[in-house]
Design a protein around this motif. Structure first.
Motif, PDB file in Angstrom:
ATOM      1  N   PRO A 100       0.794  -1.330   0.080  1.00 56.30           N
ATOM      2  CA  PRO A 100       0.060  -0.019  -0.133  1.00 56.30           C
ATOM      3  C   PRO A 100       1.084   1.510  -0.025  1.00 56.30           C
ATOM      4  O   PRO A 100       2.071   1.357   0.502  1.00 56.30           O
ATOM      5  N   LEU A 101       0.401   2.209  -0.617  1.00 56.54           N
ATOM      6  CA  LEU A 101       0.998   3.595  -0.767  1.00 56.54           C
ATOM      7  C   LEU A 101       0.337   4.602  -0.031  1.00 56.54           C
ATOM      8  O   LEU A 101      -0.768   4.946  -0.391  1.00 56.54           O
ATOM      9  N   LEU A 102       0.855   5.274   0.787  1.00 59.11           N
ATOM     10  CA  LEU A 102       0.408   6.562   1.574  1.00 59.11           C
ATOM     11  C   LEU A 102       1.189   7.721   0.718  1.00 59.11           C
ATOM     12  O   LEU A 102       2.331   7.896   0.758  1.00 59.11           O
ATOM     13  N   LEU A 103       0.103   8.685   0.327  1.00 57.29           N
ATOM     14  CA  LEU A 103       0.844   9.943  -0.169  1.00 57.29           C
ATOM     15  C   LEU A 103       0.737  10.991   0.731  1.00 57.29           C
ATOM     16  O   LEU A 103      -0.015  11.307   1.137  1.00 57.29           O
ATOM     17  N   LEU A 104       2.110  11.546   0.729  1.00 55.32           N
ATOM     18  CA  LEU A 104       2.274  12.412   1.632  1.00 55.32           C
ATOM     19  C   LEU A 104       2.787  13.769   1.085  1.00 55.32           C
ATOM     20  O   LEU A 104       4.007  13.952   0.402  1.00 55.32           O
ATOM     21  N   ALA A 105       1.956  14.781   0.860  1.00 56.68           N
ATOM     22  CA  ALA A 105       2.322  15.873   0.053  1.00 56.68           C
ATOM     23  C   ALA A 105       3.267  16.926   1.151  1.00 56.68           C
ATOM     24  O   ALA A 105       2.243  17.532   2.123  1.00 56.68           O
ATOM     25  N   ASN A 106       4.161  17.239   0.687  1.00 59.49           N
ATOM     26  CA  ASN A 106       5.044  18.006   1.716  1.00 59.49           C
ATOM     27  C   ASN A 106       5.048  19.575   1.308  1.00 59.49           C
ATOM     28  O   ASN A 106       4.618  19.736   0.235  1.00 59.49           O
ATOM     29  N   LYS A 107       5.538  20.458   1.968  1.00 59.24           N
ATOM     30  CA  LYS A 107       5.854  21.824   1.863  1.00 59.24           C
ATOM     31  C   LYS A 107       4.329  22.634   1.722  1.00 59.24           C
ATOM     32  O   LYS A 107       4.573  23.667   0.699  1.00 59.24           O
ATOM     33  N   ILE A 108       3.392  22.271   2.612  1.00 58.39           N
ATOM     34  CA  ILE A 108       2.319  23.300   2.360  1.00 58.39           C
ATOM     35  C   ILE A 108       2.697  24.568   2.884  1.00 58.39           C
ATOM     36  O   ILE A 108       1.667  25.636   2.757  1.00 58.39           O
ATOM     37  N   ASP A 109       3.601  24.777   3.626  1.00 62.48           N
ATOM     38  CA  ASP A 109       3.840  26.077   4.151  1.00 62.48           C
ATOM     39  C   ASP A 109       4.139  27.008   3.185  1.00 62.48           C
ATOM     40  O   ASP A 109       4.216  28.121   3.129  1.00 62.48           O
ATOM     41  N   LEU A 110       4.526  26.549   1.658  1.00 64.21           N
ATOM     42  CA  LEU A 110       4.828  27.469   0.647  1.00 64.21           C
ATOM     43  C   LEU A 110       3.361  28.020   0.012  1.00 64.21           C
ATOM     44  O   LEU A 110       3.413  28.934  -0.624  1.00 64.21           O
ATOM     45  N   PHE A 111       2.596  27.271   0.254  1.00 59.60           N
ATOM     46  CA  PHE A 111       1.192  27.951  -0.132  1.00 59.60           C
ATOM     47  C   PHE A 111       0.456  29.063   0.584  1.00 59.60           C
ATOM     48  O   PHE A 111       0.523  29.114   1.772  1.00 59.60           O
ATOM     49  N   THR A 115      -5.494  29.230   0.371  1.00 61.45           N
ATOM     50  CA  THR A 115      -5.487  27.848  -0.413  1.00 61.45           C
ATOM     51  C   THR A 115      -6.814  27.184   0.021  1.00 61.45           C
ATOM     52  O   THR A 115      -6.721  26.928   1.313  1.00 61.45           O
ATOM     53  N   LYS A 116      -7.406  26.443  -0.769  1.00 60.89           N
ATOM     54  CA  LYS A 116      -8.465  25.539  -0.495  1.00 60.89           C
ATOM     55  C   LYS A 116      -7.983  24.159  -0.273  1.00 60.89           C
ATOM     56  O   LYS A 116      -7.775  23.349  -1.462  1.00 60.89           O
ATOM     57  N   TRP A 117      -7.733  23.585   0.967  1.00 60.06           N
ATOM     58  CA  TRP A 117      -6.989  22.649   1.211  1.00 60.06           C
ATOM     59  C   TRP A 117      -7.983  21.205   0.758  1.00 60.06           C
ATOM     60  O   TRP A 117      -7.211  20.466   0.259  1.00 60.06           O
ATOM     61  N   GLY A 118      -8.908  21.268   1.162  1.00 57.01           N
ATOM     62  CA  GLY A 118     -10.092  20.261   0.624  1.00 57.01           C
ATOM     63  C   GLY A 118      -9.823  20.152  -0.774  1.00 57.01           C
ATOM     64  O   GLY A 118     -10.089  18.988  -1.307  1.00 57.01           O
ATOM     65  N   LEU A 120      -7.671  20.915  -2.944  1.00 57.87           N
ATOM     66  CA  LEU A 120      -6.192  20.457  -3.332  1.00 57.87           C
ATOM     67  C   LEU A 120      -6.048  18.868  -3.154  1.00 57.87           C
ATOM     68  O   LEU A 120      -5.408  18.264  -3.797  1.00 57.87           O
ATOM     69  N   ARG A 121      -6.506  18.392  -1.848  1.00 54.42           N
ATOM     70  CA  ARG A 121      -6.239  17.191  -1.588  1.00 54.42           C
ATOM     71  C   ARG A 121      -7.266  16.269  -2.461  1.00 54.42           C
ATOM     72  O   ARG A 121      -6.707  15.341  -3.019  1.00 54.42           O
ATOM     73  N   GLU A 122      -8.230  16.676  -2.982  1.00 64.39           N
ATOM     74  CA  GLU A 122      -9.200  15.948  -4.072  1.00 64.39           C
ATOM     75  C   GLU A 122      -8.240  15.789  -5.141  1.00 64.39           C
ATOM     76  O   GLU A 122      -8.221  14.818  -6.084  1.00 64.39           O
ATOM     77  N   TRP A 123      -7.610  17.080  -5.482  1.00 69.71           N
ATOM     78  CA  TRP A 123      -6.708  16.997  -6.767  1.00 69.71           C
ATOM     79  C   TRP A 123      -5.566  16.216  -6.561  1.00 69.71           C
ATOM     80  O   TRP A 123      -5.499  15.455  -7.806  1.00 69.71           O
ATOM     81  N   ILE A 136      -3.674   4.519  -0.447  1.00 72.53           N
ATOM     82  CA  ILE A 136      -4.494   4.094   0.507  1.00 72.53           C
ATOM     83  C   ILE A 136      -5.051   5.359   1.458  1.00 72.53           C
ATOM     84  O   ILE A 136      -6.248   5.357   2.040  1.00 72.53           O
ATOM     85  N   ASP A 137      -4.174   6.606   1.540  1.00 72.12           N
ATOM     86  CA  ASP A 137      -4.577   7.759   2.091  1.00 72.12           C
ATOM     87  C   ASP A 137      -3.666   8.878   1.471  1.00 72.12           C
ATOM     88  O   ASP A 137      -2.644   8.741   0.906  1.00 72.12           O
ATOM     89  N   VAL A 138      -4.263  10.243   1.487  1.00 72.66           N
ATOM     90  CA  VAL A 138      -3.430  11.315   1.178  1.00 72.66           C
ATOM     91  C   VAL A 138      -3.057  12.245   2.595  1.00 72.66           C
ATOM     92  O   VAL A 138      -4.390  12.520   3.439  1.00 72.66           O
ATOM     93  N   GLU A 139      -1.964  12.625   3.009  1.00 66.62           N
ATOM     94  CA  GLU A 139      -1.669  13.442   4.001  1.00 66.62           C
ATOM     95  C   GLU A 139      -1.011  14.741   3.480  1.00 66.62           C
ATOM     96  O   GLU A 139      -0.116  14.815   2.604  1.00 66.62           O
ATOM     97  N   LEU A 140      -1.362  15.935   4.177  1.00 61.36           N
ATOM     98  CA  LEU A 140      -0.546  17.004   3.679  1.00 61.36           C
ATOM     99  C   LEU A 140       0.161  17.754   5.050  1.00 61.36           C
ATOM    100  O   LEU A 140      -0.453  17.529   6.099  1.00 61.36           O
ATOM    101  N   CYS A 141       1.504  18.141   4.781  1.00 60.25           N
ATOM    102  CA  CYS A 141       2.362  18.674   5.877  1.00 60.25           C
ATOM    103  C   CYS A 141       3.174  19.364   5.512  1.00 60.25           C
ATOM    104  O   CYS A 141       3.607  19.630   4.271  1.00 60.25           O
TER     105      CYS A 141
END
Length: 369
Positions: A100-111, A115-118, A120-123, A136-141
Motif C-alpha cells: 500500500p502507498l500513503l501519499l504525503l504532500a510536503n511543503k504546504i507552508d509554501l502555499f 488555499t482551499k486544502w480540501g 487541493l487534496r481531492e486534486w 491508501i490515503d493522502v496527508e498534507l504537511c
C-alpha cells in the motif's frame, strides 16, 4: 578499516572508507571511534554549509526502489506539493508491488493561506489515480515547519500495521527532512539524524532507523528527475530557484505580444489573445522581467547570465526549446514548469509560447489555486 564490521555514514547511508579523501564515503580513521559516524561530505554539509554535486547513476537508485516490491511494508511517497509533477516518481506502481502507498504532500507552508486544502487534496487523489496509483490515503504537511505532523504520524502508524515503512520520493521532495522531523516528534531527537541539504542527491544509500517493535523506517535515495529545471542549476542558483518561504504570487496583466522572463531559466511569450492576468507562482527570490515580444530575442541574448539570472552561467543549460500552448478559454489553467513553478492563466482563449531548456517537460492542468 576493520574487516569485521562495515561502517555506514549515519547521515547519507553510504559505506564509509578511510583510504581516499577525495572519494565518496571518506572518514578519517579516528572518526570510526565516534558514536555517530559521518562521512566527510556530510560533516561539511552540517557544519560548514558546503554543498556539492554528486555524480551517481540514477538507474542504481531505481534498482534500489524496485527492491521494495519484494517486501511486506507500507510505502510513503513524499511529493513536493509545490512541484508535484516534478517530484512524482514515474511508474512507481511497478516498483512497489502490492504494498500500500500513503501519499504525503510536503511543503504546504509554501502555499498562500487562502488555499482551499480540501479541493487541493481531492486534486492530489485524482492526479495520483491518473498516474496509476490509488493511494491508501493522502496527508498534507510541512516537514520543515512541523505543520500537520501529528496527523501524518497517526496515519503512518495506522496503515503500517506492524510493518517496515519505506520513505520514497524524488530528490529534494523533503524525505530526509520529514524523517528528521518525525524522529524529533516521536523519539525526542534533539538534532538531525539524517543529513539534509537543498541540493539533490544528499542521501546516497538506504538508511534504516530501527523502531521499538523490531521494524524500521527506511530512508531511500532520492530518484533523479532530469526533466525538471532544478536538476540542472548549481547549488548557489538552487537556493534562488527552490522556494524557502510562503510564495507571494506575482500578478501581471498582459496584452498580447508581451514576454515574461523567469530569470534566465524560462521565457513566457503571450503571442495572441485579449488582455488578461497571468499569475507567477515561483520562488520569491526569482527575478521576473517583462518586455515586448518584439524585443525579447535581443534582450535575451544581451542579458542572459547578467540581468537574467539564474543561471549565472547560461552554458550549463541545454539549448532552449519552444512549446506552443493553446488555452481553451473554458476554465482557468496552469502552465507548469517542473522544478520551477507554474503560471496561472486567465480564462480567455490564448496562444502562448513557452521556452525552456530542451528536455524539460512542460504541461498544462486545471488551476489548483
Amino acid at each position: 578499516m576493520s574487516a569485521e564490521r562495515e561502517y555506514h555514514c549515519e547521515g547519507c547511508g553510504i559505506s564509509v572508507q578511510t583510504e581516499e579523501p577525495s572519494a565518496l564515503g571518506y572518514v578519517p580513521p579516528a572518526a570510526l571511534e565516534r558514536e555517530m559516524v559521518l562521512c566527510q561530505r556530510c560533516y561539511r554539509i552540517r557544519h560548514y554549509g558546503e554543498i556539492g554535486t554528486v555524480n551517481q547513476n540514477p538507474d542504481i537508485y531505481l534498482q534500489k526502489l524496485g527492491e521494495i516490491a519484494g517486501t511486506d511494508s507500507l510505502v510513503v511517497q513524499v511529493v513536493d506539493l509545490f512541484d508535484f509533477s516534478g517530484s512524482w516518481i514515474p511508474g512507481i506502481h511497478r516498483h512497489i508491488g502490492d504494498n500500500p502507498l500513503l501519499l504525503l504532500a510536503n511543503k504546504i507552508d509554501l502555499f498562500p493561506r487562502s488555499t482551499k486544502w480540501g479541493r487541493l487534496r481531492e486534486w492530489l487523489v485524482q492526479s495520483a489515480r491518473d498516474l496509476g496509483i490509488t493511494p491508501i490515503d493522502v496527508e498534507l504537511c510541512s516537514a520543515a515547519k512541523g505543520l500537520n505532523m501529528n496527523e501524518t504520524i497517526t496515519a503512518i502508524e495506522k496503515y503500517r500495521q506492524g510493518r517496515d515503512v519505506y520513505i520514497v520520493g524524488a530528490t529534494n521532495a523533503g524525505k530526509s527532512t520529514f524523517i528528521n522531523r518525525l524522529l524529533r516528534e516521536v523519539g525526542g531527537e534533539s538534532q538531525d539524524v539524517i543529513t539534509t541539504s537543498p541540493y539533490p542527491g544528499t542521501t546516497l544509500d538506504a538508511i534504516r532507523i530501527p523502531l521499538e517493535d523490531g521494524k524500521a523506517i527506511v530512508d531511500t535515495p532520492g530518484i533523479v528527475r532530469r526533466d525538471r529545471i532544478s536538476e540542472w542549476v548549481s547549488p548557489r542558483d538552487l537556493k534562488i530557484v527552490v522556494p524557502g518561504e510562503t510564495i507571494r504570487p506575482k500578478v501581471y496583466q498582459l496584452n498580447d505580444k508581451q514576454t515574461l522572463f523567469l530569470g534566465g531559466l524560462a521565457r513566457f511569450d503571450y503571442v495572441r489573445g485579449p488582455r488578461q492576468p497571468f499569475v507567477c507562482y515561483v520562488s520569491n527570490r526569482l527575478y521576473i522581467h517583462r518586455t515586448k515580444l518584439d524585443h525579447a530575442d535581443v534582450f535575451q541574448e544581451k542579458h542572459c547570465g547578467g540581468l537574467l539570472v539564474p543561471p549565472a552561467d547560461p552554458e550549463i543549460l541545454p539549448p532552449w526549446k519552444k512549446h506552443v500552448i493553446s488555452l481553451r478559454g473554458k476554465e482557468k489553467q496552469d502552465v507548469v514548469i517542473p522544478g520551477l513553478g507554474w503560471i496561472a492563466c486567465g480564462k480567455e482563449k490564448a496562444t502562448l509560447h513557452l521556452w525552456v531548456p530542451e528536455g524539460i517537460r512542460v504541461m498544462t492542468r486545471p488551476a489548483i489555486i
